[in-house]
Each structure stands twice: as C-alpha cells, then as structure tokens.
Design an enzyme around this catalytic site. Sequence first.
Site, short mmCIF file in Angstrom:
data_model
loop_
_atom_site.label_atom_id
_atom_site.label_comp_id
_atom_site.label_asym_id
_atom_site.label_seq_id
_atom_site.Cartn_x
_atom_site.Cartn_y
_atom_site.Cartn_z
N GLU A 1 9.89 -10.82 11.35
CA GLU A 1 10.53 -9.50 11.39
C GLU A 1 10.69 -9.19 12.63
OE1 GLU A 1 6.40 -8.53 10.00
OE2 GLU A 1 7.68 -10.20 10.05
N GLY B 1 -1.89 -2.71 7.86
CA GLY B 1 -0.65 -0.99 7.27
C GLY B 1 -1.08 -0.62 8.23
N ASP C 1 -0.11 -1.40 12.03
CA ASP C 1 0.44 -1.34 13.35
C ASP C 1 1.64 -0.47 14.07
OD1 ASP C 1 2.02 -1.78 10.58
OD2 ASP C 1 3.51 -3.46 11.03
N GLU D 1 8.75 9.31 8.00
CA GLU D 1 8.26 7.55 7.47
C GLU D 1 6.40 8.99 7.78
OE1 GLU D 1 6.35 3.12 9.30
OE2 GLU D 1 8.47 4.90 10.24
N TRP E 1 0.84 -0.93 -0.06
CA TRP E 1 0.16 -0.31 -0.06
C TRP E 1 0.34 1.19 -0.54
CZ3 TRP E 1 -3.15 3.26 4.76
CH2 TRP E 1 -2.34 2.61 5.35
N ARG F 1 0.13 -12.92 4.31
CA ARG F 1 -0.33 -11.68 4.25
C ARG F 1 -0.28 -10.37 3.00
NH1 ARG F 1 2.56 -11.65 8.94
NH2 ARG F 1 4.01 -9.22 8.69
#
Length: 517
Positions: free
Chosen positions: A260, A294, A296, A480, A139, A185
């Site tokens: 991860e 997304g 998270d 970010e 995304w 996923r």
Amino acid sequence: MYGFIAPTFTYGGQSHVSPDDLYGTLFRDIQHSHIFKDSKTFADAIPLEDPVLIIERYHHEKGEPDFDLQTFVSANFRMPVHIKSTFKADKSLSTSEHIKRLWPVLTRQPENQERGGSLIPLPFPYVVPGGRFREIYYWDSYFTMLGLKESGRTDLIENMVNNFAYLIDSFGYIPTANRTYYLTRSQPPFFSLMVRLYSDMAGKKILKRYLPQLQKEYDYWMQSDGPAHEPFTAHRRLVKLPDGVLLNRYWDDKATPRPESYREDVELSVEAAERFQTEPDAVFRHIRAAAESGWDFSSRWFADENDFASIHTTDILPVDLNCLMHHLEKTLAEAYLLNDNSGMHLIYEEKARLRSAAIQTYFWDESRNYFMDYDFKKQTFTKALTLAGTFPLYFKLATKSQSHYLRGYIRLNFMRSGGLLTTTVKTGQQWDAPNGWAPLQWITYKGLRNYNFHRTANELCAEWITLVDKEFKHSGKMLEKYNVSDTNLIAGGGEYEIQEGFGWTNGVYLRMKNKRS
C-alpha cells in the site's frame, strides 16, 4: 527481489495472497510507474478476470512497441471507489447530529463487499474509517465503538466484535485490516477493550463468550517459536529481559516494501542505505513494525528524530503496547475466573502483576519523571517524548506521585489551543507536532479523569471539541487528524492527503461531548 518466500494464508479453502506476491513484476512495475498518486489504489484494485491470465497477458504484451501500462491496467483492473457518496453534510446541524447521520455512510454490509481483489470479506456489517480506508481497521474500531455506544448502536458493536473474533479464528490474530497485504502484522491490541466495552452493555457473560479469542490474541503477541534467547534479545513480538521478564514490541513477519506504500518504502530504503548503511530488509521490517504500531509515522521510531531513514522500530519496547498487554492479561484472568478456572485465573493475575512491575522498571524514567519507550538493544530510554507516556494513566498503572508529574507534562509539553500534540517535535510526519489525533485525546482525557485531574481533563475536552466543531462548521467534514497548534490550519504530513469520514474522530467526539469517562 528481497529474498523472501511469499506466504499464503488459507482459511476455509480460500487462499489469501498479497497483491505484490500475486502479481510480482507487474505489481512492481505499476507501483514504480507513478500511474497512481496513492500506492494503495492498485493494492486495492479488482482484477476483471483470473489474475494468472492477466499476468500472462502482461508478459506477452509489455515488449510490444505501442504498449502502454496505464491502458493495460485500465483494461484489466477496476479501481476501488473512493469513499464518497451522494451524502451531503448539513452544516446547520450540530456535529453530534451529523455524526449520527454518518454512521450508515461508513457502514459496509457483507453482501456489498468487493470480492476478487485484496479485500478479505467479513461475515457481519462493520464501520470503516473513511476516505482511502475502505476496510475495517483494528485499533481504529475501538474508538469508533465509543461513539457507536453513545449513538445506541449496540448492534454494530456486536457485529464488529464478531468480525474481529472471526479474524482471530481465521488467522490466529487480528490483522491491521481485512486486506491480504495486512496479513503479516496486527495493530495495537485493543480487542480486550472492545470485549470489555461490549460486556459493559451486555453483561459479564461476554467475557466468557470471547475467552477463546482473547487467548488466541494473547498467544499471538507472546509467540516465541524460535530457540531460547538471551536477555535483551527478541523473537518476533516478544522480548526477553533479565530475571525472566517478558515484554512486547511491534513487528512484521515480512521484510519487503508495503504494497500500500510500495514506492515510498523502496525510496526510503535507498536513503537509509546511503546514510546509515542499513540493509533494505531491515528498513522494510522497521517500517512495517511502525505501521503495526498505528503511529505511521513518527519521530518516536527514529534514532535521529529529524531523519526518517534512521527508523529502528523493532529495537524499541513501546510503553503503550505493554500497557495494552497488561489489560489483556487482566481480562483473561477475569474471564477464566468467570469460567470457574481458578488455576488459569491465578496464572494470568501473576502475568499481569509481573508486567505491571516491568512497566515501572523499564518505562519510568526517573530523570525525566515521565514514561518513555525503551531501546532494549542499547538498554536505555529513547529520546522521544510522546503521548504514549499517558497510557499508564489510562490503565491505572501509574502511582499517585507519577500521575502528578504526568499531568504536569501534559499541560506544559502537549496541551495546545486545539487539544494535545502527539509528540513535541515537528518533523513533517503525521504522528508528530503540530498534529493531534482523536484516540490519544481520549486516552489522555480518560487517564486524567482516572486520577481525578478533572479540571485539566475538562480543559482538554473543551479544546478538542471546539476544534472539531470549528472544522465541521467550516467544511462540513470530520477529519482523521487536526492541527492542534494552529487551529486555523489544516493538519498535514504523512504519505497521503488528509482523510475525511472519520470513524475514530466521530467516536471520540461523541464520547467526550457527553463527558463520559
């Protein structure tokens, strides 16, 4: 360890096995050892020889008195390079000029992809977000593409769409990113928006070209290969509601710690077991589903907004996901019409009509006058007030009356001096207050413009751009996420340090700076 048989994904004769499944005990021992501050580091590591030989060597040597795990890892693996280069930001440039200089830095060429580890090589060049994110993310890429379009980089947009089509053809869907540990996923389904964006530049023939992949994307999200289920029950990403209504949720096909973020997930599962008696498998599934969203992580997914251990993502029907699925249905309807298939056109028009009605039924909370997520297990709205409720504005699914309420919520509850909050609560999670994220600034900005709330949209635009400009002039970085409540403070929260680069911030900045709608 967690009662799960490891999946192996094979395409073109090549097997793609997640590193936790591949290395087993060695992987778990490394992740629990605290050798690496970031669990993603070893998940992305490159073995220096056949992994089978490394595993045998480990089991042979680990019992020796002078064995040192860190030394063993250094001798047998090459760690991924953090995305830094000789590129130096020139703070005398405008932010827009800086971003245009960044595109080559963030672009990866097929021949330069590191092979032998968890990376799934792609056939065409692509843009990565930056920092610890060394792969193409699903995304994220749509918002990156908005900026690539402003920069005239139609070539990169085409290449990235083709990479996602390649992933769909390879695996039947788009994974979170091109890593083996993401193969269980996806992420919010923005592929239809990418295809639309590309078609805006190259013509409607693009919808016909990618029709097979659009259909596969839809089939993935709507898959229900289990037995027929009753209303208010679910199978994978599909939830059945009364009167034949079908809506979607986030899910993951695996119920183990994420490679991860392995150590963090195990620690949370212990907390959840102690406080809520939640089984580890259920906790891991909820964590992974939230990662697919997304968001998270965010209090949006918690039963107790202040307690991460109360996460219950798979119980929730997200309003934004279902708006995206409506867009995919409308795009399929048009693509089939262009392909002279009126039967399929009518089928998908009807699917879109039914979903539009269901969005009104299950997500519009008349007591709050806002679009909320829906807990289908409890058959009630969740408590979380979030910017996901603005997606019906973006996709023009809100009524005129609803749009006025939404605008009021945006101004009173979310708008701050640096842009929009994601949620109204401060929990320490990165998708909560006081942080603001570029993709949600864009979704809300465009949604406001769709309903002619230009004054509010322009205020939001000015606040966000000013914040991004301020940070760039201060540090020379595009980040970010940003602290939109106190623009003198850096954003925080989450499982890792704030990342710079940054794909979607660059894209949204350029698009909003140019006042595009």
